[in-house]
Design a protein around this motif. Structure first.
Motif, short mmCIF file in Angstrom:
data_model
loop_
_atom_site.label_atom_id
_atom_site.label_comp_id
_atom_site.label_asym_id
_atom_site.label_seq_id
_atom_site.Cartn_x
_atom_site.Cartn_y
_atom_site.Cartn_z
N PRO A 2 16.56 -6.44 37.61
CA PRO A 2 17.78 -6.54 38.41
C PRO A 2 17.59 -6.26 39.91
N HIS A 3 16.43 -6.43 40.41
CA HIS A 3 16.10 -6.27 41.82
C HIS A 3 16.57 -4.91 42.34
N SER A 4 17.36 -4.88 43.41
CA SER A 4 17.67 -3.60 44.08
C SER A 4 19.10 -3.13 43.88
N ILE A 5 19.78 -3.61 42.84
CA ILE A 5 21.19 -3.24 42.70
C ILE A 5 21.39 -1.75 42.46
N PHE A 6 20.35 -1.06 41.98
CA PHE A 6 20.46 0.37 41.74
C PHE A 6 19.84 1.20 42.86
N GLY A 7 19.55 0.55 43.99
CA GLY A 7 19.09 1.28 45.16
C GLY A 7 17.66 1.02 45.54
N GLY A 8 16.91 0.39 44.70
CA GLY A 8 15.51 0.07 44.98
C GLY A 8 14.98 -0.85 43.90
N ASN A 9 13.95 -1.59 44.23
CA ASN A 9 13.41 -2.57 43.29
C ASN A 9 12.33 -1.92 42.41
N THR A 10 12.67 -0.78 41.83
CA THR A 10 11.72 -0.05 40.98
C THR A 10 12.43 0.50 39.75
N GLU A 11 11.65 0.78 38.73
CA GLU A 11 12.24 1.40 37.54
C GLU A 11 12.72 2.81 37.84
N GLN A 12 12.04 3.50 38.75
CA GLN A 12 12.46 4.85 39.09
C GLN A 12 13.84 4.85 39.74
N ALA A 13 14.13 3.83 40.56
CA ALA A 13 15.46 3.73 41.17
C ALA A 13 16.54 3.59 40.10
N GLY A 49 23.96 -7.25 27.25
CA GLY A 49 23.54 -7.71 28.57
C GLY A 49 24.69 -7.64 29.57
N ILE A 50 24.44 -6.96 30.69
CA ILE A 50 25.44 -6.86 31.75
C ILE A 50 24.89 -7.49 33.02
N GLU A 51 25.54 -8.53 33.50
CA GLU A 51 25.18 -9.18 34.77
C GLU A 51 26.02 -8.59 35.90
N HIS A 52 25.43 -8.53 37.08
CA HIS A 52 26.13 -8.07 38.27
C HIS A 52 25.98 -9.12 39.36
N ILE A 53 27.09 -9.51 39.95
CA ILE A 53 27.05 -10.49 41.04
C ILE A 53 26.39 -9.84 42.25
N ALA A 54 25.22 -10.34 42.62
CA ALA A 54 24.48 -9.78 43.75
C ALA A 54 23.33 -10.71 44.10
N LYS A 55 22.98 -10.72 45.39
CA LYS A 55 21.78 -11.43 45.85
C LYS A 55 20.61 -10.46 45.88
N ALA A 56 19.41 -10.99 45.99
CA ALA A 56 18.21 -10.16 46.07
C ALA A 56 18.32 -9.18 47.23
N GLY A 57 18.04 -7.93 46.99
CA GLY A 57 18.08 -6.90 48.02
C GLY A 57 19.42 -6.20 48.16
N ASN A 79 21.46 -13.02 41.40
CA ASN A 79 20.72 -13.63 42.51
C ASN A 79 21.54 -14.69 43.24
N VAL A 80 22.82 -14.74 42.99
CA VAL A 80 23.76 -15.58 43.75
C VAL A 80 25.04 -14.75 43.95
N ALA A 81 25.76 -15.03 45.02
CA ALA A 81 26.98 -14.28 45.30
C ALA A 81 28.22 -14.99 44.78
N ASN A 82 28.01 -16.08 44.06
CA ASN A 82 29.12 -16.94 43.64
C ASN A 82 29.46 -16.70 42.17
N LEU A 83 30.58 -16.03 41.92
CA LEU A 83 31.02 -15.76 40.55
C LEU A 83 31.33 -17.04 39.78
#
Length: 233
Positions: free
Chosen positions: A210-221, A157-165, A105-109
């Motif tokens: 993890p919000h939308s990092i996989f293409g959508g803010n859903t478990e199906q995504a 646990g795997i974190e990914h640098i990304a903002k919401a959306g 949820n932040v772009a700052n590593l």
């Protein structure tokens, strides 16, 4: 097995006509040579100019290839940069069974790493995948990182640098696929046990990660992403 090098510098680890793993630069391959078996480390070929790049095989195909060849075949652990966090504890004998994905949820590593190195934060992850594809490891796999309340004993646990959306960046996605594939084979994790923070039992309704990092803010995504990238068809 051997390395096939394409004109743009992309390198594939090949088994027959199957691509097992991919790297963007020959420099990374040079580093891998140091840890590879000598029978593989010096086997390189240059792809013809007009040859299309192969698709990477899915994780569960590796078992079939190994059975047919009578040899052990597994992905190589992607290169990681070690940046230790003090925030970890014992798994108390629990085996690793799951991968739980997160977004920062932040772009700052640097701020993410700093927060995980702060003992007062009481949070950490085993891995952080930056947008440029660099993977940082902060906790040993054998130890319990503190990334998902009530779900840490048997998970990575795997974190990914990304903002919401935001979706995974191209190099980030490539890196996390390679990391997932290695973890799944190394610890016998099924694709059904690759999940996201908010979809775990103790965290439903408590986070959007993890919000939308996989293409959508859903478990199906997430499930669609897993099927596309980690399951053979």
């Amino acid at each position: 097995m051997w390395f096939e090098i394409f004109e743009d510098g992309t390198v594939f680890l090949m088994y027959g006509n199957k691509a097992i793993q991919k790297w963007d630069t020959q420099m990374q391959v040079a580093q891998l040579q140091k840890i590879l078996d000598p029978s593989v480390a010096n086997k390189f070929s240059f792809a013809p100019k007009d040859k299309p790049k192969p698709s990477l095989i899915a994780t569960d195909e590796l078992g079939d290839l190994a059975s047919n060849s009578g040899s052990t075949l597994a992905p190589i652990k992607p290169e990681v940069k070690w940046v230790a966090s003090p925030n970890f504890s014992s798994r108390n004998g629990e085996k690793i069974k799951r991968i739980i994905n997160h977004y920062t949820n932040v772009a700052n590593l640097p701020s993410t790493i700093s927060w995980y190195q702060n003992s007062q934060s009481q949070v950490s992850a085993h891995y952080i995948v930056d947008k440029n594809g660099t993977i940082y490891q902060m906790v040993e796999d054998a130890d319990k990182a503190w990334h998902a309340h009530g779900e840490n004993n048997d998970s990575i646990g795997i974190e990914h640098i990304a903002k919401a959306g935001e979706r995974l960046a191209p190099k980030q996605e490539e890196a996390t696929i390679a990391l997932h594939k290695w973890l799944m084979v190394e610890y016998g994790i099924s694709s059904d046990n690759v999940t996201g923070h908010r979809f775990t039992e103790h965290n439903k309704g408590k986070t959007d990660c993890p919000h939308s990092i996989f293409g959508g803010n859903t478990e199906q995504a997430l499930r669609d992403w897993v099927k596309k990238n980690l399951v053979s068809h």
